[in-house]
Design a protein around this motif. Structure first.
Motif, PDB file in Angstrom:
ATOM      1  N   GLU A  21      35.412 -63.284  23.248  1.00  0.00           N
ATOM      2  CA  GLU A  21      35.874 -64.242  24.255  1.00  0.00           C
ATOM      3  C   GLU A  21      37.239 -64.786  23.833  1.00  0.00           C
ATOM      4  O   GLU A  21      37.413 -65.230  22.709  1.00  0.00           O
ATOM      5  CB  GLU A  21      34.858 -65.384  24.363  1.00  0.00           C
ATOM      6  N   PRO A  22      38.230 -64.764  24.750  1.00  0.00           N
ATOM      7  CA  PRO A  22      39.539 -65.312  24.379  1.00  0.00           C
ATOM      8  C   PRO A  22      39.465 -66.823  24.143  1.00  0.00           C
ATOM      9  O   PRO A  22      38.637 -67.514  24.735  1.00  0.00           O
ATOM     10  CB  PRO A  22      40.421 -65.002  25.584  1.00  0.00           C
ATOM     11  N   LYS A  23      40.331 -67.317  23.296  1.00  0.00           N
ATOM     12  CA  LYS A  23      40.352 -68.737  22.954  1.00  0.00           C
ATOM     13  C   LYS A  23      40.721 -69.553  24.183  1.00  0.00           C
ATOM     14  O   LYS A  23      41.654 -69.229  24.909  1.00  0.00           O
ATOM     15  CB  LYS A  23      41.353 -68.998  21.831  1.00  0.00           C
ATOM     16  N   ARG A  24      39.975 -70.612  24.409  1.00  0.00           N
ATOM     17  CA  ARG A  24      40.199 -71.490  25.565  1.00  0.00           C
ATOM     18  C   ARG A  24      41.619 -72.044  25.495  1.00  0.00           C
ATOM     19  O   ARG A  24      42.040 -72.602  24.502  1.00  0.00           O
ATOM     20  CB  ARG A  24      39.182 -72.628  25.541  1.00  0.00           C
ATOM     21  N   GLY A  25      42.358 -71.858  26.582  1.00  0.00           N
ATOM     22  CA  GLY A  25      43.730 -72.348  26.660  1.00  0.00           C
ATOM     23  C   GLY A  25      44.774 -71.296  26.348  1.00  0.00           C
ATOM     24  O   GLY A  25      45.955 -71.519  26.579  1.00  0.00           O
ATOM     25  N   SER A  26      44.347 -70.139  25.845  1.00  0.00           N
ATOM     26  CA  SER A  26      45.315 -69.082  25.550  1.00  0.00           C
ATOM     27  C   SER A  26      45.734 -68.385  26.851  1.00  0.00           C
ATOM     28  O   SER A  26      45.111 -68.550  27.897  1.00  0.00           O
ATOM     29  CB  SER A  26      44.707 -68.058  24.589  1.00  0.00           C
ATOM     30  N   ASP A  27      46.801 -67.602  26.767  1.00  0.00           N
ATOM     31  CA  ASP A  27      47.258 -66.865  27.950  1.00  0.00           C
ATOM     32  C   ASP A  27      46.185 -65.897  28.435  1.00  0.00           C
ATOM     33  O   ASP A  27      45.990 -65.736  29.642  1.00  0.00           O
ATOM     34  CB  ASP A  27      48.543 -66.103  27.642  1.00  0.00           C
ATOM     35  N   ALA A  28      45.476 -65.266  27.492  1.00  0.00           N
ATOM     36  CA  ALA A  28      44.402 -64.333  27.866  1.00  0.00           C
ATOM     37  C   ALA A  28      43.274 -65.073  28.586  1.00  0.00           C
ATOM     38  O   ALA A  28      42.693 -64.562  29.551  1.00  0.00           O
ATOM     39  CB  ALA A  28      43.865 -63.623  26.630  1.00  0.00           C
ATOM     40  N   TRP A  29      42.956 -66.282  28.140  1.00  0.00           N
ATOM     41  CA  TRP A  29      41.910 -67.077  28.785  1.00  0.00           C
ATOM     42  C   TRP A  29      42.329 -67.456  30.200  1.00  0.00           C
ATOM     43  O   TRP A  29      41.535 -67.388  31.129  1.00  0.00           O
ATOM     44  CB  TRP A  29      41.606 -68.321  27.949  1.00  0.00           C
TER      45      TRP A  29
END
Length: 62
Positions: A21-29
């Motif tokens: 799971e991508p980190k919350r707040g990242s561009d991927a998220w």
């Protein structure tokens, strides 16, 4: 024995995939949340999306 092996393999797959799971707040998220229907978002998702993706605030380092 095959059922036990299949169960263990399934558990390993679930744990492995949930760790990606991508980190919350990242561009991927932010990109991932763009593809999720808004009706499936939680209140935390909506607040964090606004905070990080709309207002471009950086997530706090853990």
């Amino acid at each position: 024995m095959k059922k036990v092996f299949a169960l263990i393999a399934s558990l390993v797959a679930v744990v492995t995939l949930s760790a990606c799971e991508p980190k919350r707040g990242s561009d991927a998220w932010c990109k991932k949340m763009d593809s999720v229907p808004k009706g499936q978002w939680t209140m935390n998702d909506a607040g964090d999306y606004t905070k990080y993706c709309v207002f471009n605030q950086k997530p706090e380092e853990e």
